[in-house]
Design a protein around this motif. Structure first.
Motif, PDB file in Angstrom:
ATOM      1  N   LYS A 302      32.418  64.830  29.135  1.00 55.91           N
ATOM      2  CA  LYS A 302      33.537  64.961  30.069  1.00 55.91           C
ATOM      3  C   LYS A 302      33.869  66.431  30.340  1.00 55.91           C
ATOM      4  CE  LYS A 302      38.288  63.249  30.717  1.00 55.91           C
ATOM      5  NZ  LYS A 302      38.054  62.475  31.943  1.00 55.91           N
ATOM      6  N   LYS A 303      33.795  67.246  29.299  1.00 52.09           N
ATOM      7  CA  LYS A 303      34.090  68.667  29.463  1.00 52.09           C
ATOM      8  C   LYS A 303      32.962  69.413  30.171  1.00 52.09           C
ATOM      9  CE  LYS A 303      37.495  69.385  25.827  1.00 52.09           C
ATOM     10  NZ  LYS A 303      37.943  67.991  25.813  1.00 52.09           N
ATOM     11  N   ALA A 304      31.749  68.871  30.079  1.00 52.76           N
ATOM     12  CA  ALA A 304      30.599  69.584  30.626  1.00 52.76           C
ATOM     13  C   ALA A 304      30.314  69.262  32.089  1.00 52.76           C
ATOM     14  CB  ALA A 304      29.356  69.273  29.788  1.00 52.76           C
ATOM     15  N   VAL A 305      30.606  68.033  32.542  1.00 46.43           N
ATOM     16  CA  VAL A 305      30.227  67.676  33.910  1.00 46.43           C
ATOM     17  C   VAL A 305      31.187  68.316  34.911  1.00 46.43           C
ATOM     18  CG1 VAL A 305      29.243  65.486  33.144  1.00 46.43           C
ATOM     19  CG2 VAL A 305      31.604  65.536  33.999  1.00 46.43           C
ATOM     20  N   PRO A 306      30.706  68.659  36.090  1.00 45.20           N
ATOM     21  CA  PRO A 306      31.568  69.250  37.110  1.00 45.20           C
ATOM     22  C   PRO A 306      32.759  68.347  37.430  1.00 45.20           C
ATOM     23  CG  PRO A 306      29.266  69.476  37.723  1.00 45.20           C
ATOM     24  CD  PRO A 306      29.298  68.579  36.526  1.00 45.20           C
ATOM     25  N   GLY A 307      33.936  68.917  37.466  1.00 48.01           N
ATOM     26  CA  GLY A 307      35.138  68.149  37.765  1.00 48.01           C
ATOM     27  C   GLY A 307      35.775  67.480  36.574  1.00 48.01           C
ATOM     28  N   GLY A 308      35.045  67.406  35.466  1.00 44.53           N
ATOM     29  CA  GLY A 308      35.612  66.837  34.250  1.00 44.53           C
ATOM     30  C   GLY A 308      35.898  65.354  34.300  1.00 44.53           C
ATOM     31  N   VAL A 309      35.244  64.626  35.211  1.00 43.11           N
ATOM     32  CA  VAL A 309      35.430  63.178  35.320  1.00 43.11           C
ATOM     33  C   VAL A 309      34.069  62.505  35.195  1.00 43.11           C
ATOM     34  CG1 VAL A 309      36.214  61.263  36.758  1.00 43.11           C
ATOM     35  CG2 VAL A 309      37.456  63.436  36.797  1.00 43.11           C
ATOM     36  N   LEU A 310      33.924  61.622  34.220  1.00 41.28           N
ATOM     37  CA  LEU A 310      32.664  60.909  34.028  1.00 41.28           C
ATOM     38  C   LEU A 310      32.555  59.741  34.999  1.00 41.28           C
ATOM     39  CD1 LEU A 310      32.451  60.868  30.124  1.00 41.28           C
ATOM     40  CD2 LEU A 310      31.249  62.370  31.734  1.00 41.28           C
ATOM     41  N   ASP A 311      31.315  59.341  35.266  1.00 42.58           N
ATOM     42  CA  ASP A 311      31.090  58.237  36.190  1.00 42.58           C
ATOM     43  C   ASP A 311      29.947  57.374  35.666  1.00 42.58           C
ATOM     44  OD1 ASP A 311      31.389  56.636  38.491  1.00 42.58           O
ATOM     45  OD2 ASP A 311      31.599  58.377  39.812  1.00 42.58           O
ATOM     46  N   LEU A 312      29.568  56.415  36.455  1.00 42.88           N
ATOM     47  CA  LEU A 312      28.683  55.320  36.043  1.00 42.88           C
ATOM     48  C   LEU A 312      27.386  55.770  35.362  1.00 42.88           C
ATOM     49  CD1 LEU A 312      28.211  52.219  36.183  1.00 42.88           C
ATOM     50  CD2 LEU A 312      27.166  52.594  38.425  1.00 42.88           C
ATOM     51  N   PHE A 313      26.723  56.775  35.913  1.00 41.33           N
ATOM     52  CA  PHE A 313      25.395  57.116  35.415  1.00 41.33           C
ATOM     53  C   PHE A 313      25.318  58.430  34.645  1.00 41.33           C
ATOM     54  CE2 PHE A 313      24.289  54.159  38.940  1.00 41.33           C
ATOM     55  CZ  PHE A 313      23.774  53.155  38.126  1.00 41.33           C
ATOM     56  N   HIS A 314      26.462  59.035  34.358  1.00 38.29           N
ATOM     57  CA  HIS A 314      26.438  60.192  33.465  1.00 38.29           C
ATOM     58  C   HIS A 314      25.862  59.841  32.089  1.00 38.29           C
ATOM     59  CE1 HIS A 314      29.534  62.264  36.185  1.00 38.29           C
ATOM     60  NE2 HIS A 314      28.484  63.058  36.154  1.00 38.29           N
ATOM     61  N   PRO A 315      26.214  58.682  31.506  1.00 36.19           N
ATOM     62  CA  PRO A 315      25.646  58.363  30.187  1.00 36.19           C
ATOM     63  C   PRO A 315      24.132  58.251  30.191  1.00 36.19           C
ATOM     64  CG  PRO A 315      27.556  56.982  30.627  1.00 36.19           C
ATOM     65  CD  PRO A 315      27.221  57.675  31.913  1.00 36.19           C
ATOM     66  N   ASP A 316      23.553  57.792  31.297  1.00 37.76           N
ATOM     67  CA  ASP A 316      22.099  57.604  31.355  1.00 37.76           C
ATOM     68  C   ASP A 316      21.374  58.938  31.200  1.00 37.76           C
ATOM     69  OD1 ASP A 316      23.541  55.429  32.561  1.00 37.76           O
ATOM     70  OD2 ASP A 316      21.648  54.633  33.271  1.00 37.76           O
ATOM     71  N   GLY A 317      21.893  59.974  31.884  1.00 36.91           N
ATOM     72  CA  GLY A 317      21.292  61.290  31.743  1.00 36.91           C
ATOM     73  C   GLY A 317      21.540  61.889  30.378  1.00 36.91           C
ATOM     74  N   PHE A 318      22.755  61.751  29.877  1.00 32.27           N
ATOM     75  CA  PHE A 318      23.129  62.275  28.562  1.00 32.27           C
ATOM     76  C   PHE A 318      22.245  61.653  27.474  1.00 32.27           C
ATOM     77  CE2 PHE A 318      25.657  63.074  24.831  1.00 32.27           C
ATOM     78  CZ  PHE A 318      26.456  64.182  25.111  1.00 32.27           C
ATOM     79  N   THR A 319      22.104  60.337  27.531  1.00 36.96           N
ATOM     80  CA  THR A 319      21.283  59.621  26.546  1.00 36.96           C
ATOM     81  C   THR A 319      19.827  60.037  26.644  1.00 36.96           C
ATOM     82  OG1 THR A 319      22.785  57.724  26.557  1.00 36.96           O
ATOM     83  CG2 THR A 319      20.541  57.332  25.787  1.00 36.96           C
ATOM     84  N   ALA A 320      19.335  60.218  27.862  1.00 40.02           N
ATOM     85  CA  ALA A 320      17.949  60.659  28.042  1.00 40.02           C
ATOM     86  C   ALA A 320      17.706  61.983  27.335  1.00 40.02           C
ATOM     87  CB  ALA A 320      17.627  60.786  29.531  1.00 40.02           C
ATOM     88  N   ALA A 321      18.643  62.914  27.475  1.00 43.31           N
ATOM     89  CA  ALA A 321      18.496  64.213  26.817  1.00 43.31           C
ATOM     90  C   ALA A 321      18.497  64.068  25.296  1.00 43.31           C
ATOM     91  CB  ALA A 321      19.615  65.149  27.262  1.00 43.31           C
ATOM     92  N   GLN A 322      19.365  63.214  24.780  1.00 45.84           N
ATOM     93  CA  GLN A 322      19.378  62.976  23.331  1.00 45.84           C
ATOM     94  C   GLN A 322      18.037  62.424  22.856  1.00 45.84           C
ATOM     95  OE1 GLN A 322      23.141  60.532  23.506  1.00 45.84           O
ATOM     96  NE2 GLN A 322      23.662  61.728  21.674  1.00 45.84           N
ATOM     97  N   MET A 323      17.459  61.536  23.659  1.00 48.05           N
ATOM     98  CA  MET A 323      16.175  60.938  23.294  1.00 48.05           C
ATOM     99  C   MET A 323      15.041  61.948  23.394  1.00 48.05           C
ATOM    100  SD  MET A 323      16.728  57.204  25.127  1.00 48.05           S
ATOM    101  CE  MET A 323      15.173  56.475  24.593  1.00 48.05           C
ATOM    102  N   VAL A 324      15.085  62.813  24.394  1.00 49.78           N
ATOM    103  CA  VAL A 324      14.077  63.860  24.535  1.00 49.78           C
ATOM    104  C   VAL A 324      14.103  64.781  23.312  1.00 49.78           C
ATOM    105  CG1 VAL A 324      13.521  65.990  25.787  1.00 49.78           C
ATOM    106  CG2 VAL A 324      13.919  63.859  27.046  1.00 49.78           C
ATOM    107  N   VAL A 325      15.291  65.201  22.905  1.00 42.36           N
ATOM    108  CA  VAL A 325      15.417  66.106  21.757  1.00 42.36           C
ATOM    109  C   VAL A 325      14.926  65.415  20.485  1.00 42.36           C
ATOM    110  CG1 VAL A 325      17.047  67.361  20.299  1.00 42.36           C
ATOM    111  CG2 VAL A 325      17.248  67.481  22.789  1.00 42.36           C
ATOM    112  N   ARG A 326      15.314  64.169  20.312  1.00 41.97           N
ATOM    113  CA  ARG A 326      14.841  63.416  19.136  1.00 41.97           C
ATOM    114  C   ARG A 326      13.309  63.337  19.106  1.00 41.97           C
ATOM    115  NH1 ARG A 326      15.648  60.831  14.061  1.00 41.97           N
ATOM    116  NH2 ARG A 326      14.313  59.001  13.979  1.00 41.97           N
ATOM    117  N   ALA A 327      12.721  63.001  20.255  1.00 41.20           N
ATOM    118  CA  ALA A 327      11.272  62.826  20.330  1.00 41.20           C
ATOM    119  C   ALA A 327      10.535  64.118  20.006  1.00 41.20           C
ATOM    120  CB  ALA A 327      10.893  62.326  21.721  1.00 41.20           C
ATOM    121  N   ALA A 328      10.961  65.234  20.611  1.00 43.73           N
ATOM    122  CA  ALA A 328      10.282  66.511  20.397  1.00 43.73           C
ATOM    123  C   ALA A 328      10.548  67.059  18.999  1.00 43.73           C
ATOM    124  CB  ALA A 328      10.727  67.509  21.455  1.00 43.73           C
TER     125      ALA A 328
END
Length: 401
Positions: A302-328
């Protein structure tokens, strides 16, 4: 096809604040992003998603979420150990052919990690390319059930359609003996929703019938009459396009919304005014909305995205990054080890506790029942119930490849 490469991604005040929040969580990014691989060579990640086209708004949320998630998972360093994460973004415009071309190009340049896929049709075309070339592919907002279990190299960072329909089912509890009506357009989209409701809710014992309107319909009074006469315990509405406001207004004026439980999916925030005065009378199944969850990951996002308001698909990108870091972090440059590291992994994401099911790579996650209040730009959503991952778990499927 638009390509953009970022070598040091978004290490800003917002990113550092996200990192500070992350540090308070169990298993902080600073402790976990220490994986190996080829010395200090960058970890190259290719994001192929919709920057333009019909789903560009979804893609925008996805990439904003990914950037926030990468900062969170790496403690604001954009590094995994000594390796900088190098992200290349490619616009597929929602076109499977462009996505396949981009994926092949990235693989040819040595990329072992691909993510994105805003559209379901794209995900289903890129997944076989990943398997053929033995690279990791993490599909994004694409909700098709077909991406689950398609092959061992394909994962997903969002929910799937089956989880949507299980959330809809939760509004009527035990479905046995209940009457459910699907109101949808007579189109591929409408029929896919009809089939899903019949499989999930009908399979649980409900009687499911449908009222399908031509996609060109503009007068919805006759359909409202049919829906009233059917007297369902649950009316499931699946609608897309510019006629939605007129459709909802008619159902409201004809008393349909007050006669039964009416359920539909809650889309991105910009679509909420579409419901008009009817919005407060509808029960929504929801993947995510701002305020649906409150945890360190959600606070950081919420603090990182522009405007400080989360929406429907913000979690999908956030989760993808967590998975990328875990994998590497766990797999280094060995893709098979990346796959093993993700299978069965449980972690805390924006939505809450998330688990990658080992058998078929389904992403087990919370889902939400929601209601809208207010009007115009002041519309807000509130969670009426949080469904646990166990309550929205799709049946396991055999891995196909």
């Amino acid at each position: 096809m638009t390509v953009r490469t970022t070598r040091r991604v978004f290490v800003t005040a917002t990113t550092l604040l996200a990192a500070a929040l992350a540090a308070t969580a169990c298993g902080s990014p600073q402790e976990t992003a220490t994986g190996g691989g080829d010395g200090t060579a960058p970890v190259k990640v290719g994001l192929v998603y919709s920057q333009s086209g019909a789903l560009a708004s979804y893609g925008k949320q996805y990439i904003e979420g990914f950037r926030a998630g990468l900062a969170y998972a790496t403690g604001g360093t954009n590094k995994i150990g000594d390796r900088t994460v190098e992200v290349t973004e490619v616009d597929d415009a929602g076109d499977p052919a462009k996505a396949v071309s981009a994926a092949k190009d990235l693989i040819g340049k040595g990329y072992q990690i691909l993510a994105g896929s805003t559209a379901s049709g794209v995900a289903l075309q890129v997944a076989p390319i990943a398997a053929q070339n033995k690279v990791l592919f993490i599909s994004g907002p694409a909700a098709t059930d077909g991406a689950t279990g398609v092959n061992r190299y394909t994962f997903r960072s969002g929910r799937q359609s089956y989880q949507d329909v299980l959330t809809a089912k939760s509004f009527i509890g035990d479905a046995a003996g209940k009457k459910v009506v699907v109101f949808a357009q007579d189109s591929a989209f409408g029929k896919s929703n009809e089939d899903a409701v019949k499989a999930v809710i009908g399979g649980a014992g409900a009687t499911v019938t449908s009222v399908l309107a031509p996609a060109s319909a503009t007068d919805f009074t006759p359909f409202a009459s049919q829906l009233t006469a059917a007297k369902p315990d649950l009316l499931f509405v699946a609608w897309a396009g510019t006629t939605a406001p007129a459709m909802w207004q008619t159902l409201d004026q004809q008393g349909v919304l007050g006669s039964t439980t009416v359920v539909t999916g809650l889309d991105i925030r910009a679509s909420w005014p579409t419901f008009g005065a009817a919005g407060t009378k509808i029960s929504f199944l929801s993947h995510f909305f701002d305020g649906a969850a409150d945890n360190p990951a959600a606070q950081a996002a919420k603090k990182a995205v522009p405007g400080g308001v989360l929406d429907l698909f913000h979690p999908d990108g956030f989760t993808a990054a967590q998975m990328v870091v875990r994998a590497a972090q766990e797999g280094g440059d060995d893709v098979d080890k990346m796959v093993t590291a993700l299978e069965g992994w449980s972690f805390d994401g924006v939505k809450g506790k998330i688990t990658v099911r080992a058998e078929d790579h389904a992403l087990l996650q919370p889902m939400f029942q929601a209601k809208l209040a207010g009007s115009g730009d002041a519309i807000t959503a509130t969670a009426q119930k949080v469904l646990t991952p166990e309550e929205t778990t799709p049946p396991a499927v055999a891995m196909k490849g």
